[in-house]
Design a protein around this motif. Structure first.
Motif, mmCIF file in Angstrom:
data_model
loop_
_atom_site.group_PDB
_atom_site.id
_atom_site.type_symbol
_atom_site.label_atom_id
_atom_site.label_comp_id
_atom_site.label_asym_id
_atom_site.label_seq_id
_atom_site.Cartn_x
_atom_site.Cartn_y
_atom_site.Cartn_z
ATOM 1 N N PRO A 118 25.680 41.101 31.250
ATOM 2 C CA PRO A 118 26.682 40.744 32.256
ATOM 3 C C PRO A 118 27.937 41.617 32.149
ATOM 4 C CG PRO A 118 26.006 38.806 30.989
ATOM 5 C CD PRO A 118 25.361 39.978 30.360
ATOM 6 N N LYS A 119 28.568 41.851 33.293
ATOM 7 C CA LYS A 119 29.891 42.482 33.277
ATOM 8 C C LYS A 119 30.896 41.446 32.782
ATOM 9 C CE LYS A 119 29.166 45.612 37.171
ATOM 10 N NZ LYS A 119 28.118 44.985 38.039
ATOM 11 N N THR A 120 32.038 41.920 32.327
ATOM 12 C CA THR A 120 33.021 40.952 31.836
ATOM 13 C C THR A 120 34.367 41.147 32.525
ATOM 14 O OG1 THR A 120 33.456 42.462 30.031
ATOM 15 C CG2 THR A 120 32.065 40.587 29.543
ATOM 16 N N LYS A 121 35.137 40.078 32.532
ATOM 17 C CA LYS A 121 36.429 40.101 33.214
ATOM 18 C C LYS A 121 37.342 39.145 32.449
ATOM 19 C CE LYS A 121 39.114 41.005 36.534
ATOM 20 N NZ LYS A 121 39.612 42.361 36.627
ATOM 21 N N ILE A 122 38.537 39.635 32.110
ATOM 22 C CA ILE A 122 39.500 38.742 31.480
ATOM 23 C C ILE A 122 40.509 38.284 32.528
ATOM 24 C CG2 ILE A 122 41.384 38.590 29.802
ATOM 25 C CD1 ILE A 122 39.858 40.469 28.000
ATOM 26 N N VAL A 123 40.682 36.986 32.654
ATOM 27 C CA VAL A 123 41.689 36.462 33.576
ATOM 28 C C VAL A 123 42.865 35.952 32.738
ATOM 29 C CG1 VAL A 123 42.211 34.623 35.219
ATOM 30 C CG2 VAL A 123 40.075 35.893 35.417
ATOM 31 N N ASN A 124 43.997 36.594 32.931
ATOM 32 C CA ASN A 124 45.191 36.263 32.156
ATOM 33 C C ASN A 124 45.862 35.017 32.731
ATOM 34 O OD1 ASN A 124 47.663 36.125 30.921
ATOM 35 N ND2 ASN A 124 48.058 38.337 31.046
ATOM 36 N N LEU A 125 45.816 33.944 31.992
ATOM 37 C CA LEU A 125 46.360 32.682 32.503
ATOM 38 C C LEU A 125 47.886 32.669 32.524
ATOM 39 C CD1 LEU A 125 43.982 29.980 30.974
ATOM 40 C CD2 LEU A 125 43.956 30.903 33.284
ATOM 41 N N ASN A 126 48.519 33.599 31.802
ATOM 42 C CA ASN A 126 49.983 33.671 31.831
ATOM 43 C C ASN A 126 50.485 34.154 33.185
ATOM 44 O OD1 ASN A 126 50.397 33.047 28.955
ATOM 45 N ND2 ASN A 126 49.270 34.964 28.700
ATOM 46 N N ILE A 127 49.719 35.061 33.784
ATOM 47 C CA ILE A 127 50.094 35.583 35.100
ATOM 48 C C ILE A 127 49.633 34.614 36.176
ATOM 49 C CG2 ILE A 127 49.812 37.496 36.730
ATOM 50 C CD1 ILE A 127 49.178 39.259 34.263
ATOM 51 N N ASN A 128 48.406 34.170 36.037
ATOM 52 C CA ASN A 128 47.835 33.257 37.020
ATOM 53 C C ASN A 128 48.237 31.820 36.706
ATOM 54 O OD1 ASN A 128 45.635 34.958 38.653
ATOM 55 N ND2 ASN A 128 45.699 35.643 36.527
ATOM 56 N N LYS A 129 49.540 31.562 36.686
ATOM 57 C CA LYS A 129 50.032 30.239 36.293
ATOM 58 C C LYS A 129 49.439 29.164 37.186
ATOM 59 C CE LYS A 129 52.240 28.392 33.090
ATOM 60 N NZ LYS A 129 51.116 28.019 32.234
ATOM 61 N N ILE A 130 48.904 28.120 36.576
ATOM 62 C CA ILE A 130 48.166 27.167 37.386
ATOM 63 C C ILE A 130 48.601 25.720 37.176
ATOM 64 C CG2 ILE A 130 46.068 28.424 37.982
ATOM 65 C CD1 ILE A 130 44.901 27.743 35.307
ATOM 66 N N ASN A 131 49.799 25.556 36.672
ATOM 67 C CA ASN A 131 50.336 24.206 36.473
ATOM 68 C C ASN A 131 49.391 23.287 35.735
ATOM 69 O OD1 ASN A 131 52.771 24.901 37.692
ATOM 70 N ND2 ASN A 131 51.885 24.568 39.732
ATOM 71 N N ASP A 132 49.044 22.170 36.332
ATOM 72 C CA ASP A 132 48.179 21.235 35.614
ATOM 73 C C ASP A 132 46.697 21.494 35.896
ATOM 74 O OD1 ASP A 132 48.482 20.550 38.244
ATOM 75 O OD2 ASP A 132 48.402 18.389 37.875
ATOM 76 N N LYS A 133 46.405 22.644 36.503
ATOM 77 C CA LYS A 133 45.000 22.979 36.765
ATOM 78 C C LYS A 133 44.469 23.901 35.672
ATOM 79 C CE LYS A 133 44.548 21.168 41.008
ATOM 80 N NZ LYS A 133 45.559 20.137 40.665
ATOM 81 N N PHE A 134 43.147 23.997 35.581
ATOM 82 C CA PHE A 134 42.547 24.824 34.537
ATOM 83 C C PHE A 134 41.767 26.023 35.082
ATOM 84 C CE2 PHE A 134 43.354 20.756 32.628
ATOM 85 C CZ PHE A 134 43.906 21.111 31.414
ATOM 86 N N ILE A 135 41.590 26.068 36.398
ATOM 87 C CA ILE A 135 40.820 27.175 36.973
ATOM 88 C C ILE A 135 41.715 27.978 37.908
ATOM 89 C CG2 ILE A 135 38.782 27.778 38.346
ATOM 90 C CD1 ILE A 135 37.760 24.915 37.363
ATOM 91 N N SER A 136 41.831 29.278 37.634
ATOM 92 C CA SER A 136 42.794 30.092 38.375
ATOM 93 C C SER A 136 42.225 30.562 39.716
ATOM 94 C CB SER A 136 43.203 31.299 37.537
ATOM 95 O OG SER A 136 42.230 32.313 37.673
ATOM 96 N N GLU A 137 43.135 30.965 40.623
ATOM 97 C CA GLU A 137 42.745 31.484 41.938
ATOM 98 C C GLU A 137 41.800 32.672 41.803
ATOM 99 O OE1 GLU A 137 43.161 30.523 45.048
ATOM 100 O OE2 GLU A 137 44.213 28.707 44.376
ATOM 101 N N GLU A 138 42.156 33.552 40.855
ATOM 102 C CA GLU A 138 41.353 34.756 40.659
ATOM 103 C C GLU A 138 39.905 34.389 40.300
ATOM 104 O OE1 GLU A 138 43.040 37.358 37.701
ATOM 105 O OE2 GLU A 138 41.504 38.881 38.026
#
Ligand SMILES: [Zn+2]
Ligand SMILES: [Zn+2]
Length: 650
Positions: free
Chosen positions: A310-330
């Motif tokens: 599989p290809k890999t992708k890191i999603v930075n949760l510091n940038i993709n701030k999501i308040n009380d959610k755990f899954i980012s828009e990206e």
């Protein structure tokens, strides 16, 4: 004539009987009087010490005809006992099991035939691997077959088993988890055309009787089983396979504590047969033995059908701030692409239940288990707070220190919370949870697998259980909800465990597709382990781990024995530990560390203090430690648990 008989009981020594003029040899099973009852025991080797004179020696009642342990197994039982510091009789009990097998008759149909075999053909790389494993089967030899998930390792060792069974020998395949035996059963049947014998703690007593007898009579050739299969009384064992050798589930943590992978290697050595360790990424110990050329090593490089990892992708949760959610828009954006193609997506979160912390936002009261020093996890499906250590369940209502009832906030994510969030994001998709709470019964698991196979599920939310050995045809996207490599301070194996976990997990995606993706959502995108992992550099991580272990005098460069002293009272456990430490220091060439409080200080109402013994890896110090511990007068208010080569430090 005097004869020694070992009983399947807690004693670490045999008892002397009169042979009653029955010709007996070591390993023979005999019926003997013991106390008010009769017991089944095994004729054992001669004792060194003479027995005291005024003891009346009882007579052997009879020999159990046709059943006898071979001398290799007798030697192995002695080794197992002294290495793991377990009384001889308890090891024998694991060999003999329940004694009703000697009184009840069993039907003789061991193997159901008439299954249709599927045709398999090895590719060039697999053929090479097979040749590498195919060594003399009357000599001890450890070989490691390494290949990424989907490389077709299983087929290679199936061929090997087939060849050995043809020579009228028996073969044993160890699996790390009971729940994998069923999944494997079908693969064996398709390949061999008959049912393998399946052995683990949950099979019925009737089946146990049948299989045990089939094995000691060499009528059953193919056994797949969990840890305990290791001590079955094989008559003519030809090879042992340890599948997923890196899996820490091979370590039994309760009752008789031992590592089934390591003991399998010892058994192979006593049996003078080869053993194959199968893995996609070896454990640190095995990797070290490969580097030292103690183990032979073959690596299959390609995936069987040539699909890329599989290809890999890191999603930075510091940038993709999501308040009380755990899954980012990206992340949502990527996942949608796969759902559009009608492919399956897995959200991985290694926490059962809804939320790991239950805290009142008025008075700050925390839900903690009254038996253990553990936070209770909120399980929404039960609407209860549950202890993951002792299983205690309780209502979450509580009278608040401020006023009225506590108002609990559920902190942190668990599979159930992620389920709610995913359902909201993807309301038109079918979502299910895959965790031990939802697969307690065999039918539940079968049903879930059927749904996954028939593409009736679009999204799975799973715990680490899902990382083990399952094949999902349409699973091509994995989201790691919270990639956290910081580890817990006390666990010296945290890094190794993470390397294994994420490697296994990524192997679940893209088995049958060229377009697969694994997304790591994380608060620490620069983490070294994570960045080597996504470059598929697990071996570099293992090398690095070995350097760190060497520097810090940790296994495999030294050996450890943990001694856990537990008591209902904290001061008794710590006092007991200190006293035992003073005594242990008398043994030469051994370092005694502690006592310290266990990270989980209290489990099931017992307070636990730990001592850790460290010594050079080439000495077998266990005998000295056992002798010393046996000579101590230990208060009945404290309990000792000995864990040789500990993996769990909680
Ligand atoms: Zn508890
Ligand atoms: Zn409150």
């Amino acid at each position: 004539m005097k004869t020694e008989v070992l009983l399947p009981k807690v004693f670490n020594f045999s008892f002397t009987y009169n042979s009653n003029n029955i010709p007996l040899k070591t390993g023979d099973l005999v019926e003997i009087p013991f106390g008010q009852n009769t017991e089944i025991g095994v004729v054992w080797k001669k004792k060194n010490e003479e027995l005291k004179k005024n003891i009346k020696i009882k007579k052997v009642i009879k020999k159990i005809e046709n059943y006898s342990l071979n001398y290799k197994l007798v030697d192995f039982v002695e080794w197992f006992s002294s290495y793991n510091m377990v009384p001889l009789g308890l090891v024998l009990r694991m060999v003999l099991g329940n004694k009703d097998k000697f009184t009840k008759k069993v039907k003789e149909n061991f193997i159901k035939l008439n299954k249709k075999k599927e045709k398999y053909k090895l590719n060039e790389e697999q053929k090479k691997a097979f040749k590498y494993l195919d060594v003399a089967d009357n000599k001890f030899d450890v070989s490691v077959l390494q290949g990424t998930t989907g490389s077709g390792k299983t087929l290679v060792y199936f061929e090997r088993l087939k060849k050995i069974i043809k020579k009228n020998k028996q073969v044993l395949v160890l699996l790390a988890e009971i729940f994998l035996t069923n999944e494997f059963k079908f693969r064996f049947e398709n390949f061999f055309g008959y049912e393998p014998a399946i052995w683990h703690s949950k099979i019925t007593p009737k089946n146990k009787r049948k299989i045990w007898k089939g094995i000691i009579e060499n009528k059953i050739k193919l056994v797949i089983g969990a840890r305990s299969a290791l001590l079955l009384p094989f008559k003519k064992l030809g090879v042992i396979v340890v599948d997923e050798e890196h899996d820490t589930s091979y370590k039994q943590d309760e009752g008789v504590i031992y590592n089934a992978r390591d003991m399998a290697i010892s058994r192979a050595s006593f049996e003078k047969i080869p053993i194959h360790l199968i893995t996609s990424i070896p454990s640190v110990e095995t990797y070290n033995n490969i580097l030292k050329k103690k183990y032979r090593h073959f690596k299959i490089l390609k995936r069987y059908n040539n699909f890329p990892l599989p290809k890999t992708k890191i999603v930075n949760l510091n940038i993709n701030k999501i308040n009380d959610k755990f899954i980012s828009e990206e992340t949502i954006h990527y996942v949608e692409e796969y759902l559009k193609k009608n492919e399956q997506v897995l959200f991985f979160i290694n926490r059962r239940g809804y939320a790991p912390f239950i805290i009142c936002n008025k008075c700050g009261f925390k839900q903690i288990c009254s038996n253990c020093s553990m936070y209770l996890t909120f399980h929404k499906s039960k609407n209860k707070a549950v202890c993951h250590h002792c299983g205690q369940e309780k209502e979450i209502k509580n009278k608040c220190d401020k006023e009225g009832e506590c108002n609990f906030i559920m902190y942190g994510p668990g599979v159930e919370k992620i389920l709610d969030e995913v359902k909201k994001i993807f309301p038109n998709n079918k979502v299910e949870i895959f965790s031990s709470d939802y697969t307690r019964k065999k039918e539940q698991t079968t049903e879930l697998f059927k749904k996954i196979k028939n593409n009736e599920i679009d999204i799975l939310i799973g715990t680490q259980m899902i990382s083990k050995g399952f094949n999902f045809l349409k699973l091509n996207c994995i989201v790691v909800v919270d990639a956290d490599f910081s580890g817990r301070g006390y666990d010296l194996r945290a890094t190794e465990k993470n390397i294994q976990l994420y490697h296994q997990l990524s192997g679940r995606a893209g088995r049958f597709s060229s377009e697969s993706l694994i997304i790591y959502q994380t608060l620490v995108p620069a983490d070294l382990t994570l960045n080597e992992l996504i470059k598929n550099n697990s071996e570099k991580l293992l090398k690095n781990e070995l350097i760190i272990r060497k520097k810090n005098y940790l296994p495999p460069f030294v050996r450890l024995i943990a001694i856990i002293i537990s008591s209902n009272q904290y001061n008794l456990s710590i006092k007991g530990a200190k006293e035992i430490k003073t005594q242990l220091k008398r043994i030469e060439n051994i370092e005694v560390m502690g006592p310290v409080d266990s990270p989980l200080l209290k489990i099931k109402k017992k307070f636990r203090s730990r001592l850790l013994l460290r010594f050079k890896s080439n000495t077998l110090i266990q005998k000295k430690v056992t002798k010393l511990l046996n000579s101590l007068k230990i208060s009945s208010k404290i309990k000792l648990t000995v864990d040789v080569d500990p993996i769990n430090f909680s």
